[in-house]
Write a protein that holds these residues in place. Sequence first.
Motif, PDB file in Angstrom:
ATOM      1  N   UNK A 170      22.410 -23.749  17.436  1.00 31.03           N
ATOM      2  CA  UNK A 170      22.426 -23.134  18.961  1.00 31.03           C
ATOM      3  C   UNK A 170      22.397 -24.004  19.833  1.00 31.03           C
ATOM      4  N   UNK A 171      22.660 -24.079  21.140  1.00 28.32           N
ATOM      5  CA  UNK A 171      22.713 -25.040  22.106  1.00 28.32           C
ATOM      6  C   UNK A 171      23.447 -26.343  22.072  1.00 28.32           C
ATOM      7  N   UNK A 172      22.999 -27.498  22.221  1.00 26.47           N
ATOM      8  CA  UNK A 172      24.020 -28.833  22.248  1.00 26.47           C
ATOM      9  C   UNK A 172      24.257 -29.102  21.051  1.00 26.47           C
ATOM     10  N   UNK A 173      25.777 -29.335  20.809  1.00 21.22           N
ATOM     11  CA  UNK A 173      26.329 -29.641  19.723  1.00 21.22           C
ATOM     12  C   UNK A 173      25.938 -30.905  19.161  1.00 21.22           C
ATOM     13  N   UNK A 174      25.595 -31.923  20.101  1.00 19.11           N
ATOM     14  CA  UNK A 174      24.878 -33.094  19.425  1.00 19.11           C
ATOM     15  C   UNK A 174      23.635 -33.065  18.717  1.00 19.11           C
ATOM     16  N   UNK A 175      22.580 -32.080  19.386  1.00 27.22           N
ATOM     17  CA  UNK A 175      21.365 -31.965  18.858  1.00 27.22           C
ATOM     18  C   UNK A 175      21.892 -31.222  17.479  1.00 27.22           C
ATOM     19  N   UNK A 176      22.540 -30.386  17.090  1.00 29.88           N
ATOM     20  CA  UNK A 176      22.737 -29.809  15.759  1.00 29.88           C
ATOM     21  C   UNK A 176      23.227 -30.970  15.201  1.00 29.88           C
ATOM     22  N   UNK A 177      23.876 -31.725  15.438  1.00 28.99           N
ATOM     23  CA  UNK A 177      24.501 -32.825  14.541  1.00 28.99           C
ATOM     24  C   UNK A 177      23.258 -33.668  14.021  1.00 28.99           C
ATOM     25  N   UNK A 178      22.456 -33.968  15.051  1.00 25.65           N
ATOM     26  CA  UNK A 178      21.213 -34.574  14.759  1.00 25.65           C
ATOM     27  C   UNK A 178      20.287 -33.970  13.800  1.00 25.65           C
ATOM     28  N   UNK A 179      20.259 -32.617  13.804  1.00 28.21           N
ATOM     29  CA  UNK A 179      19.541 -31.745  12.931  1.00 28.21           C
ATOM     30  C   UNK A 179      20.116 -31.887  11.423  1.00 28.21           C
ATOM     31  N   UNK A 180      21.646 -31.834  11.622  1.00 29.70           N
ATOM     32  CA  UNK A 180      22.289 -32.097  10.203  1.00 29.70           C
ATOM     33  C   UNK A 180      22.040 -33.239   9.579  1.00 29.70           C
ATOM     34  N   UNK A 181      22.157 -34.406  10.401  1.00 32.21           N
ATOM     35  CA  UNK A 181      21.785 -35.763   9.733  1.00 32.21           C
ATOM     36  C   UNK A 181      20.122 -35.780   9.105  1.00 32.21           C
ATOM     37  N   UNK A 182      19.154 -34.940   9.925  1.00 32.44           N
ATOM     38  CA  UNK A 182      17.962 -35.135   9.367  1.00 32.44           C
ATOM     39  C   UNK A 182      18.029 -34.360   8.222  1.00 32.44           C
ATOM     40  N   UNK A 183      18.396 -33.232   8.173  1.00 35.75           N
ATOM     41  CA  UNK A 183      18.384 -32.435   6.790  1.00 35.75           C
ATOM     42  C   UNK A 183      18.931 -33.315   5.494  1.00 35.75           C
ATOM     43  N   UNK A 184      20.224 -33.944   5.961  1.00 38.60           N
ATOM     44  CA  UNK A 184      20.907 -34.523   4.964  1.00 38.60           C
ATOM     45  C   UNK A 184      20.258 -35.830   4.411  1.00 38.60           C
ATOM     46  N   UNK A 185      19.228 -36.137   5.113  1.00 42.18           N
ATOM     47  CA  UNK A 185      18.444 -37.337   4.714  1.00 42.18           C
ATOM     48  C   UNK A 185      17.471 -37.299   3.847  1.00 42.18           C
ATOM     49  N   UNK A 186      16.965 -35.895   3.607  1.00 39.85           N
ATOM     50  CA  UNK A 186      15.875 -35.412   2.637  1.00 39.85           C
ATOM     51  C   UNK A 186      16.398 -34.313   1.642  1.00 39.85           C
ATOM     52  N   UNK A 187      15.416 -33.605   0.987  1.00 41.13           N
ATOM     53  CA  UNK A 187      15.907 -32.604   0.126  1.00 41.13           C
ATOM     54  C   UNK A 187      16.547 -31.376   0.711  1.00 41.13           C
ATOM     55  N   UNK A 188      17.888 -31.199   0.662  1.00 42.95           N
ATOM     56  CA  UNK A 188      18.660 -30.170   1.340  1.00 42.95           C
ATOM     57  C   UNK A 188      18.367 -28.699   0.776  1.00 42.95           C
TER      58      UNK A 188
END
Length: 324
Positions: free
Chosen positions: A105-123
């Motif tokens: 939800x909200x800003x797509x760039x923030x959502x993309x940042x969240x995806x990168x954060x999740x992808x950098x650890x155990x998904x």
Amino acid sequence: MPRVALLSNPRSTGNRSLLPRVRSFCAEHKDIFHYEVEHVDQIGEALKTIARVKPKVLVINGGDGTVQATLTELFHGGHFGDEVPPVAVLPNGKTNLIALDLGAEGDPIEALKRVMEIASADMEPHIVSRELISLTDGSASGRPVLGMFLGGAGLADTILYCRHNIYPLGLPNAVAHVIALVLGLISILVPKGVRFLPLRPGRLKVSVLKHGELQGQFALLMVTTLQRLLFKSSMPGAGSRSGAMQLLVIERSIRALIGALVAAVRGKLGGIALRGVHLERGDEIRIEGDHSNVILDGEMFEANQGRPIVLKPTAPIPFLRLAV
């Protein structure tokens, strides 16, 4: 090797203002493989190329049509073999139902940042399975179209009215949806059609395998494999597997509409019996009508007499939930 593959459609409405920010963000993060398509016909080739870089996550940045075309190609194309990456959807459409279901939800760039954060650890804690809805005309020929939300009856007519008459006014999406909802309710309930209102729903026949048949004029017909909808409401029976697809039908009456709305707000829709409100789960749903429109994730189809639209669930595919 890029951890995230981002598939963007520059022609989607939301990307007219968003895409420059997306391009700048990707230029600053080398672990994002960004592929842009000019038309949905290019999505197959895009996924073929993306599969070569073996991303941990596939992110879709586009409107409803882009998401639907990507899911269809992802399921039928076989580009990733048996190792399909989890799919994330940026909140970048008019309704964003799939993104909302996945916590984007909200800003797509923030959502993309969240995806990168999740992808950098155990998904693994963030991966969820969802079936898709496979839509055909019941014949053996032709490639099924896949999506996750189908609207019909008065709902489809209201969606089309909003698309053609209200969106061009340039109003915020939330305002446009409220206006369309109010006008749609009026058109459903008035005794005769009024020219400036959405079309009144025609007669439909809806059948669920092993659960019987409904016939009549309906204010709302909805089939989905999503668990969350607008206004942060949940579908009745979300998470169960007594049938992958959830069907909700509301008859054309003020009593049924108000009863369903009140029950939904109270979180009791599906938990109490309501006259004129029908809920079923099933693995095959048929919709037949007289040139009646249905809309699957933004794309319109027509249900006809003797040639029903047939809906079946697919095998589940992985998605990435962004919410904690």
